[in-house]
Write a protein that holds these residues in place. Structure first.
Motif, PDB file in Angstrom:
ATOM      1  N   HIS A 126       4.757  11.127  -0.422  1.00 47.23           N
ATOM      2  CA  HIS A 126       4.662   9.663   0.198  1.00 47.23           C
ATOM      3  C   HIS A 126       4.918   8.417   0.437  1.00 47.23           C
ATOM      4  N   ALA A 127       5.931   8.097  -0.117  1.00 47.34           N
ATOM      5  CA  ALA A 127       6.866   6.675  -0.691  1.00 47.34           C
ATOM      6  C   ALA A 127       7.296   6.925   0.490  1.00 47.34           C
TER       7      ALA A 127
ATOM      8  N   THR B 110       5.178   9.268  -5.463  1.00 46.35           N
ATOM      9  CA  THR B 110       3.658  10.435  -4.225  1.00 46.35           C
ATOM     10  C   THR B 110       5.337  11.146  -3.978  1.00 46.35           C
TER      11      THR B 110
ATOM     12  N   ALA C  17       6.208   3.270   6.950  1.00 51.60           N
ATOM     13  CA  ALA C  17       4.747   3.014   8.193  1.00 51.60           C
ATOM     14  C   ALA C  17       4.821   0.696   8.024  1.00 51.60           C
ATOM     15  N   THR C  18       5.428   0.146   6.933  1.00 51.86           N
ATOM     16  CA  THR C  18       5.158  -0.527   6.849  1.00 51.86           C
ATOM     17  C   THR C  18       5.817  -1.929   7.191  1.00 51.86           C
TER      18      THR C  18
ATOM     19  N   ALA D  56       7.437   7.825   3.666  1.00 54.54           N
ATOM     20  CA  ALA D  56       6.540   8.004   4.981  1.00 54.54           C
ATOM     21  C   ALA D  56       5.525   6.373   4.538  1.00 54.54           C
ATOM     22  N   ASP D  57       5.272   5.767   3.252  1.00 53.54           N
ATOM     23  CA  ASP D  57       4.367   5.096   3.430  1.00 53.54           C
ATOM     24  C   ASP D  57       5.287   3.690   3.663  1.00 53.54           C
ATOM     25  N   SER D  58       6.617   3.795   2.973  1.00 55.37           N
ATOM     26  CA  SER D  58       7.037   2.864   3.345  1.00 55.37           C
ATOM     27  C   SER D  58       7.997   2.407   5.515  1.00 55.37           C
TER      28      SER D  58
ATOM     29  N   ASN E 152       0.409  -1.330  -0.262  1.00 59.47           N
ATOM     30  CA  ASN E 152       0.107  -0.052   0.321  1.00 59.47           C
ATOM     31  C   ASN E 152       0.678   1.111  -0.152  1.00 59.47           C
ATOM     32  N   VAL E 153       2.041   0.824  -0.629  1.00 57.62           N
ATOM     33  CA  VAL E 153       2.780   2.452  -1.074  1.00 57.62           C
ATOM     34  C   VAL E 153       2.271   3.437  -1.695  1.00 57.62           C
ATOM     35  N   ARG E 154       2.023   4.262  -1.808  1.00 53.94           N
ATOM     36  CA  ARG E 154       1.843   5.320  -2.528  1.00 53.94           C
ATOM     37  C   ARG E 154       3.070   6.029  -4.058  1.00 53.94           C
ATOM     38  N   TRP E 155       3.591   4.969  -4.839  1.00 55.19           N
ATOM     39  CA  TRP E 155       4.745   5.150  -4.954  1.00 55.19           C
ATOM     40  C   TRP E 155       4.812   6.709  -6.022  1.00 55.19           C
TER      41      TRP E 155
END
Length: 182
Positions: free
Chosen positions: A150-151, A148, A157-158, A153-155, A143-146
């Motif tokens: 947010h990539a 963007t 978060a995993t 921060a999303d990474s 669910n990473v927003r590649w």
């Protein structure tokens, strides 16, 4: 991780600014210069290539370097696969970051001495390097927003339980404006 530098298949945002053939030419030469700079006896340099057929057919890269296919999936799935199958502490970098030096790679591996993971942030919210000491958990990069802001921060978060370090912030080249900086 490298894409075979075919016009229209690599650096397409840059290609919209300067033409697809010129963007592929830039990427091929940038990647070759990066490989020469990072070919160092302190680590094993492995080329994870896409498309997978380029492992056998591409003559663009130094023949002494090990080549492996990236396999199917989005960027996160392909990176997680490399982190699972490659031995020992592993760092993955992109090839479109002109500023990477051996010093940056040393810093990343040193960070893995006391951390589970390391990232090299990019100013646009992504990252130019990810490294892990141990194979990743199954949810890595889900669910990473590649492509963007947010990539990164999303990474991160995993990896909720991981001790994470960061190294230098470096820029990649996605547009003609980025290219002009270098």
């Amino acid at each position: 991780m490298l894409k075979d530098p075919r016009p229209g298949r690599v650096k397409t945002r840059l290609g919209r600014d300067i033409g697809m053939t010129a963007a592929a030419w830039w990427f091929r030469h940038q990647s070759a210069a990066l490989l020469r700079r990072l070919d160092d006896p302190r680590w094993r340099l492995i080329l994870a290539l896409t498309p997978d057929t380029s492992v056998l057919t591409s003559r663009r890269w130094p023949t002494h370097l090990t080549r492996v296919p990236q396999g199917r999936g989005d960027l996160g799935e392909r990176m997680a696969r490399q982190l699972r199958v490659l031995p020992g502490p592993t760092c993955i970098i992109g090839a479109d970051i002109p500023g990477i030096t051996p010093k940056h790679i040393v810093q990343a591996f040193n960070a893995l001495g006391t951390h589970d993971a390391v990232f090299g942030p990019a100013p646009d919210g992504g990252f130019w390097l990810v490294g892990m000491k141990h194979p990743p958990k199954p949810m890595l990069f889900k669910n990473v927003r590649w492509s963007t802001p947010h990539a990164l921060a999303d990474s991160i978060a995993t990896m909720p339980d991981a001790r994470i370090a960061t190294v230098a912030t470096l820029s990649d080249v996605d547009t003609v404006t980025d290219l002009a900086r270098f």
